[in-house]
Design an enzyme around this catalytic site. Sequence first.
Site, PDB file in Angstrom:
ATOM      1  N   HIS A  35       1.134 -10.674  -1.534  1.00 22.05           N
ATOM      2  CA  HIS A  35       1.057  -9.994  -0.250  1.00 22.05           C
ATOM      3  C   HIS A  35      -0.371 -10.113   0.281  1.00 22.05           C
ATOM      4  O   HIS A  35      -1.326 -10.214  -0.479  1.00 22.05           O
ATOM      5  CB  HIS A  35       1.413  -8.509  -0.395  1.00 22.05           C
ATOM      6  CG  HIS A  35       2.857  -8.251  -0.664  1.00 22.05           C
ATOM      7  ND1 HIS A  35       3.788  -8.117   0.337  1.00 22.05           N
ATOM      8  CD2 HIS A  35       3.532  -8.094  -1.836  1.00 22.05           C
ATOM      9  CE1 HIS A  35       4.976  -7.885  -0.202  1.00 22.05           C
ATOM     10  NE2 HIS A  35       4.850  -7.875  -1.513  1.00 22.05           N
TER      11      HIS A  35
ATOM     12  N   HIS B 161       6.033  -2.164   6.710  1.00 23.75           N
ATOM     13  CA  HIS B 161       6.064  -2.517   5.284  1.00 23.75           C
ATOM     14  C   HIS B 161       4.801  -2.052   4.566  1.00 23.75           C
ATOM     15  O   HIS B 161       4.044  -2.841   4.018  1.00 23.75           O
ATOM     16  CB  HIS B 161       6.234  -4.038   5.128  1.00 23.75           C
ATOM     17  CG  HIS B 161       6.680  -4.448   3.739  1.00 23.75           C
ATOM     18  ND1 HIS B 161       5.834  -4.510   2.672  1.00 23.75           N
ATOM     19  CD2 HIS B 161       7.900  -4.835   3.272  1.00 23.75           C
ATOM     20  CE1 HIS B 161       6.492  -4.926   1.599  1.00 23.75           C
ATOM     21  NE2 HIS B 161       7.758  -5.121   1.942  1.00 23.75           N
TER      22      HIS B 161
END
Length: 696
Positions: free
Chosen positions: A409, A431
């Site tokens: 990520h 998110h």
Amino acid sequence: MVDTLKRLASQVGDLEEGRDVGDVLEVMPLGAGQEVGRSAVVVKYKGRTVMFDCGVHPAYSGRSQLPYFDDIDPSSVDLLLITHFHLDHSAAVPYFTEKTNFKGRVFMTHPTKAIYKMLLHDYVKVSNIAVEDMLYTEADLMHSMEKIEVINYHQELEHNGIRFWCYNAGHVLGAAMFMVEIGGVKILYTGDFSRQEDRHLMGAETPSVAPDILIVESTYGVQVHESRQAREDRFTFLIHEVVGREGRCLLPVFALGRAQELLLILDEYWETHPELLNIPIYYASTLAKKCMTVYQTFINMMNANIRKRFEVSNPFVFKHISNLRSMEHFDDVGPCVVMASPGMLQSGLSRELFEMWCTDSRNGVILPGYCVEGTLAKHVMSEPSEIKRSDGTTVPLRMSIHYISFSAHSDFLQTSGFIEILKPPNIVLVHGDANEMGRLKTALEQKFSEDKIRVFNPKNCTSVMLRFHAEKMAKVMGQLAEQPPKEGSAVSGVLVKKDFSYTIMAPADLSKFTTLKRSVVRQKQIVPFYQTFSVLRTTIEQMYEDVNVTMIEGKKALQVHEHVTILHNPPNHVVIQWSCDSINDMVADSVLSLILQLEVSPAFIKMEPKSGQEVEEHNMKTALEMLKHQFGDVTLDLDTQSLEVSVDGCKASVNWKERKVDCEDPTLLERVSNSLRRIGMVLYPIPSISQNSSDL
């Protein structure tokens, strides 16, 4: 609805009283709003709706896993775009396509579709065991596969006026960032992305086109990842330490994604450390063999390092790693390393092994990925003294707990660098944990304060409303484009709108450039008339220059300027016929007016030629009637040869002799001028009028 819209928009100061909501773009997370899990973000603009991702929440079960689909009408969704195969981004797709009234199209990349089928097949089997309220069946999954279409990186597609394409997002094999354009506004949705290249994947691309809105993940907030080498060294050191004390080392991972990265690291480490060769490494996944097949198939989508190694041998055929299908095939007799799914210890083999080994201090668990709030993995990161097993019993937690993020990520440096290049005027964070997202929002606002970038972090089912003012432009095509128009000249043609684009073309070009076809409307009016044909002919010839006598079905008729036909049907009526356009309609109206006047007052027409003044007075009276028909309140002064038009308190004066209009209101001035020009073409036609009328 308008009140709700204004209430939501007032949070960002984007709507004002009386504005048209058609230019307002709405972004609403149905999941992943100030949370990690069940990603589903809806964008609505100009009557089009796009949903990005459709996942489940790993910390919940049954229907509570799903995004808040009740807040939308699924049948209104035109496109569903899936960024990658992880369950929190894709596992609700079969439910959405098979259990709702969704009728749109679904897109994902080739690797995502291939792995989606395998992962969800396994997910359904686990659900049959662990979840009472099943979301969907194996049959639903297969039906959803039939509806999924594939897209390649950089391939541009269009559906219902929505243009979209995608870029490599890093993260996992086949992960994509989607760029969507609706009505000239571009939205970039990153999904999960990583700009850092690892052992097998390239980093995320940076689009060459700047979006108007960036919807970006905020999983790690303002955190900064340690370097890849430091992370790998710490990972292998901790594993070596656990097996060195005769312990079992558990690595909870998702079956696909980071697992392949860790397998490459472990296989290489074991190769360079002969003292570990007698300690087995197991990849415990029912999908292991199938997964490797997919990775081998899409080797060309990986980085240069893997492609180069593949030319010599398959890098995903591991020398020191064995597949473990189930616990029945596992001989738990000594130190070992087991990589098992799922990654957050919710259920399955990783949960079973954790509960078996957690009471022995020699053992250890290394959590290599992001752990969602509410999962067992997140709970054990706080190193509690005891944990509750699946059967409800409580046991002490003595094994070592370590967290090393191999999660691909974006961190703060990657995200801020991405924004620095693109400079989007609007950023929507999704998110991410509410706290991490809040810190990231503050940091980005401070960093880009001079760029006037607006940052939003909406909760689930909370809309961000953004106003856009797009210019409408029309392209000229076909015959009209052969000669470039001069400054100030008028362009006359047919305006054609398709989705959000406009074109102007000649009527003759419609069938060439569009699916439209030309048609001709024929008007026909039957008018009572008891006069002779000679009276009719004399009347019409006194008014018009181009009048021809003809025979139609054995009856006498007059053709006025070739397009208006007057058929005499004695003893009681005439038939007026013409093809509709602005000029022919005007001629037909004047012919009708003359015939009606002649029928009411036959003395209206003198059989001898009129003087110039009489003709002019008659023309002014005809013009008066025509203007009255269009504007209503019109007066005529024969002495001054002028007319006055009144509309809603505004007046326009017409100098008949000079054919000039004087009016303070520009709109009324233009309308009266246009009408006067058309009346002039009827009353004082030129020889080429028939050709001109077809061009107008």
